[in-house]
Design an enzyme around this catalytic site. Structure first.
Site, short mmCIF file in Angstrom:
data_model
loop_
_atom_site.label_atom_id
_atom_site.label_comp_id
_atom_site.label_asym_id
_atom_site.label_seq_id
_atom_site.Cartn_x
_atom_site.Cartn_y
_atom_site.Cartn_z
N SER A 126 0.83 -1.20 0.00
CA SER A 126 0.00 0.00 0.00
C SER A 126 0.86 1.24 0.00
O SER A 126 1.98 1.24 0.55
CB SER A 126 -0.85 -0.04 1.27
OG SER A 126 -1.42 1.20 1.51
N TYR A 150 -1.89 -0.96 10.94
CA TYR A 150 -2.12 -1.49 9.58
C TYR A 150 -0.90 -1.20 8.71
O TYR A 150 -0.35 -2.10 8.06
CB TYR A 150 -3.38 -0.87 8.96
CG TYR A 150 -3.49 -1.14 7.48
CD1 TYR A 150 -3.78 -2.42 7.01
CD2 TYR A 150 -3.27 -0.12 6.54
CE1 TYR A 150 -3.85 -2.68 5.64
CE2 TYR A 150 -3.35 -0.37 5.18
CZ TYR A 150 -3.64 -1.65 4.74
OH TYR A 150 -3.70 -1.90 3.39
N LYS A 154 2.04 -3.80 6.94
CA LYS A 154 2.44 -3.87 5.53
C LYS A 154 3.96 -3.67 5.41
O LYS A 154 4.63 -4.36 4.63
CB LYS A 154 1.71 -2.79 4.71
CG LYS A 154 0.23 -3.06 4.54
CD LYS A 154 -0.02 -4.23 3.59
CE LYS A 154 -1.47 -4.65 3.52
NZ LYS A 154 -1.72 -5.90 2.83
P1 NAD Z 1 -11.00 -6.88 1.20
O1 NAD Z 1 -11.21 -6.85 2.67
O2 NAD Z 1 -12.17 -6.61 0.31
O3 NAD Z 1 -10.33 -8.26 0.75
C1 NAD Z 1 -9.48 -9.01 1.60
C2 NAD Z 1 -9.99 -10.44 1.60
O4 NAD Z 1 -9.13 -11.23 2.43
C3 NAD Z 1 -11.41 -10.58 2.16
O5 NAD Z 1 -12.19 -11.33 1.25
C4 NAD Z 1 -11.22 -11.31 3.49
O6 NAD Z 1 -12.33 -12.13 3.79
C5 NAD Z 1 -9.95 -12.10 3.23
N1 NAD Z 1 -9.15 -12.41 4.43
C6 NAD Z 1 -8.77 -11.57 5.43
N2 NAD Z 1 -8.01 -12.23 6.33
C7 NAD Z 1 -7.89 -13.51 5.88
C8 NAD Z 1 -7.23 -14.66 6.36
N3 NAD Z 1 -6.54 -14.63 7.51
N4 NAD Z 1 -7.33 -15.81 5.66
C9 NAD Z 1 -8.04 -15.87 4.50
N5 NAD Z 1 -8.69 -14.79 4.00
C10 NAD Z 1 -8.62 -13.63 4.68
O7 NAD Z 1 -9.82 -5.84 0.88
P2 NAD Z 1 -9.28 -5.28 -0.51
O8 NAD Z 1 -9.61 -3.85 -0.59
O9 NAD Z 1 -9.67 -6.18 -1.61
O10 NAD Z 1 -7.71 -5.38 -0.24
C11 NAD Z 1 -6.93 -6.49 -0.67
C12 NAD Z 1 -5.50 -6.28 -0.22
O11 NAD Z 1 -5.02 -5.03 -0.73
C13 NAD Z 1 -5.33 -6.20 1.29
O12 NAD Z 1 -4.14 -6.87 1.65
C14 NAD Z 1 -5.22 -4.71 1.56
O13 NAD Z 1 -4.48 -4.44 2.72
C15 NAD Z 1 -4.50 -4.23 0.30
N6 NAD Z 1 -4.74 -2.81 0.01
C16 NAD Z 1 -6.04 -2.35 -0.10
C17 NAD Z 1 -6.25 -0.99 -0.36
C18 NAD Z 1 -7.65 -0.44 -0.44
O14 NAD Z 1 -7.83 0.77 -0.26
N7 NAD Z 1 -8.68 -1.25 -0.72
C19 NAD Z 1 -5.17 -0.12 -0.52
C20 NAD Z 1 -3.88 -0.63 -0.42
C21 NAD Z 1 -3.68 -1.99 -0.16
N1 UFG Z 2 -12.23 11.45 3.39
C1 UFG Z 2 -13.23 12.33 3.80
N2 UFG Z 2 -14.37 11.81 4.31
C2 UFG Z 2 -14.59 10.47 4.42
C3 UFG Z 2 -13.57 9.58 3.99
C4 UFG Z 2 -12.40 10.11 3.50
O1 UFG Z 2 -13.07 13.56 3.71
O2 UFG Z 2 -15.66 10.06 4.91
C5 UFG Z 2 -10.99 12.00 2.81
C6 UFG Z 2 -9.74 11.65 3.58
O3 UFG Z 2 -9.49 12.61 4.60
C7 UFG Z 2 -8.67 11.66 2.49
C8 UFG Z 2 -9.43 11.17 1.25
O4 UFG Z 2 -10.83 11.41 1.53
O5 UFG Z 2 -8.25 12.98 2.24
C9 UFG Z 2 -9.23 9.68 0.97
O6 UFG Z 2 -9.52 8.94 2.15
P1 UFG Z 2 -9.69 7.34 2.14
O7 UFG Z 2 -10.07 6.94 3.52
O8 UFG Z 2 -10.59 6.94 1.04
O9 UFG Z 2 -8.24 6.83 1.74
P2 UFG Z 2 -6.84 7.00 2.46
O10 UFG Z 2 -5.93 7.72 1.50
O11 UFG Z 2 -6.96 7.58 3.81
O12 UFG Z 2 -6.34 5.50 2.63
C10 UFG Z 2 -6.60 4.48 1.66
C11 UFG Z 2 -6.77 3.14 2.40
C12 UFG Z 2 -5.48 2.73 3.04
C13 UFG Z 2 -4.39 2.67 1.99
C14 UFG Z 2 -4.29 4.01 1.27
C15 UFG Z 2 -3.32 3.85 0.12
O13 UFG Z 2 -7.77 3.25 3.39
O14 UFG Z 2 -5.62 1.45 3.58
O15 UFG Z 2 -5.55 4.40 0.74
O16 UFG Z 2 -3.04 5.05 -0.43
F1 UFG Z 2 -3.23 2.41 2.58
#
Ligand code: NAD
Ligand code: UFG
Length: 351
Positions: A126, A150, A154
């Site tokens: 991330s 979190y 990572k």
């Molecule tokens: P998500 O929660 O939709 O998907 C994660 C999946 O992993 C879920 O289906 C959950 O049931 C499964 N899971 C969790 N723990 C588990 C375990 N111990 N064993 C088996 N399955 C398990 O999240 P996502 O948004 O699809 O994110 C996927 C990956 O990308 C994650 O590792 C997350 O940290 C990373 N990531 C997400 C974002 C974001 O904003 N969505 C940003 C950066 C990185």
């Molecule tokens: N924001 C609002 N109101 C809300 C939600 C978000 O104003 O209800 C703003 C936040 O302050 C930020 C922007 O919208 O300025 C984006 O916020 P998000 O929560 O959507 O995303 P973040 O950038 O905080 O973080 C996300 C994921 C993290 C990941 C990161 C990677 O939540 O897990 O992107 O860039 F690590």
């Protein structure tokens, strides 16, 4: 060339979109997911889109015997590892859950991979590992830091994978650092389905648009950005999914350990996102400014030059498509996958 892959967390938001791209390219997909933050319905929708069914195993990546059994039975050539917990706020309250799922889970997976003689891994990292960057855009060699459990989980995994690669050069590891995934599959069948009140901006706005939430709270209008609201690099989830297929090609070519940014390469403020969503949906999004959210940063966007060069990948879909697809998904599935009634859900599970 097609192959068999194990996709951990494949029922989740990014995982389900990646399964679609993999199946459409002819790969065999085995999903391991404990459904802690997802629904099996996501995989039924994947099948509806691709006319191919991923093999689904409900279980936990922290179960070594299960992982061993899956590797022995399906003998995948690569693992794409999405499984983990991802809510920043929850990680502050339940740090051990985050270290157990994200760090110990990856440790178990890598141990079982090595024991099986499998050394090809794509890991979901991330942009959070860059902390508050000293300058923008962010390149992969920028200093890394974390401000919450979190992010630290990572970062710990990234360091663990670096140590692993140094210890044994047979490993090929693609660390993909996602910026802000947004949008949904253009079919409207698969999208993000937060179990609780959404933490992230786009799912929150989507729920305001359907009337499920009253208004958006904008966290701060006094940031040092053009309009005072936070700026992020939003990337369409389908573009992100495609990035994984490009990373697989690198693994096959013996890339060693490499980290790549997956982002659009430009930032949008919260107000720009609201305006793009309003335009795409025809809905008005009421909002109010509130205090900054603890731990937030002013601005963050990627330099995607390395991924463009090495992975031959670039994001193709802009903010308009992200918002249009997010709206299509949300408006046709206002309660996400759980809109299915009990009997209908059970029938689906029985198939
Ligand atoms: P998500 O929660 O939709 O998907 C994660 C999946 O992993 C879920 O289906 C959950 O049931 C499964 N899971 C969790 N723990 C588990 C375990 N111990 N064993 C088996 N399955 C398990 O999240 P996502 O948004 O699809 O994110 C996927 C990956 O990308 C994650 O590792 C997350 O940290 C990373 N990531 C997400 C974002 C974001 O904003 N969505 C940003 C950066 C990185
Ligand atoms: N924001 C609002 N109101 C809300 C939600 C978000 O104003 O209800 C703003 C936040 O302050 C930020 C922007 O919208 O300025 C984006 O916020 P998000 O929560 O959507 O995303 P973040 O950038 O905080 O973080 C996300 C994921 C993290 C990941 C990161 C990677 O939540 O897990 O992107 O860039 F690590």
């Amino acid at each position: 060339m097609t192959s068999t892959l194990l996709v951990t967390g494949g029922a989740g938001y990014i995982g389900s979109h990646t399964c679609i791209e993999l199946l459409q390219e002819g790969h065999q997909v085995v999903v391991l997911d404990n459904l802690s933050n997802s629904s099996p319905e996501a995989l039924h929708r994947v099948e509806a889109i691709t006319s191919k069914a991923p093999i689904f195993i409900e279980g936990d990546i922290r179960n070594p015997a299960l992982v061993r059994d899956i590797l022995a039975r399906y003998n995948p050539e690569h693992i794409i590892h999405f499984a983990g917990l991802k809510a920043v706020g929850e990680s502050v309250k339940k740090p051990l859950d985050y270290y157990a799922n994200n760090v110990s889970g990856t440790l178990v997976l890598c141990q079982e991979m090595a024991a099986h003689g499998l050394f090809n891994l794509v890991f979901s990292s991330s942009a959070t590992v860059y902390g508050d960057p000293a300058s923008l855009p962010i390149r992969e060699n920028f200093p890394r830091s974390a401000t919450n459990p979190y992010g630290r989980s990572k970062l710990m995994v990234e360091r663990m994978l670096e140590d692993l690669y140094l210890s044994d050069p047979r490993w090929n590891i693609a660390i993909l650092r996602y910026f802000n995934p947004a949008g949904a599959h253009p079919s409207g069948l698969v999208g993000e389905d937060p179990a609780d009140i959404p933490n992230n901006l786009v799912p929150y706005i989507s729920q305001v648009a359907t009337g499920r939430r009253e208004k958006l709270q904008v966290f701060g209008n006094d940031w040092s950005t053009a309009d005072g609201t936070g700026v992020r690099d939003y990337i369409h989830v389908v573009d992100l999914a495609r990035g994984h297929l490009c990373a697989l090609r690198q693994l096959s070519q013996g890339c060693g350990l490499k980290a790549w940014n997956l982002g659009l390469g430009r930032g949008y403020s919260v107000l720009e996102v609201v305006s793009a969503f309003e335009k795409a949906s025809g809905q008005t999004i009421p909002y109010q400014f509130v205090d900054r959210r603890p731990g937030d940063i002013a601005a963050c966007w990627a330099d995607p030059a390395s991924s463009q060069k090495d992975l031959q990948w670039s994001a193709e879909k802009g903010i308009e498509e992200m918002m249009a697809d997010a709206w299509r998904w949300q408006s046709t599935n206002p309660d996400g996958y759980s809109r299915l009634s009990g009997p209908e859900r059970l029938r689906k599970l029985d198939r």
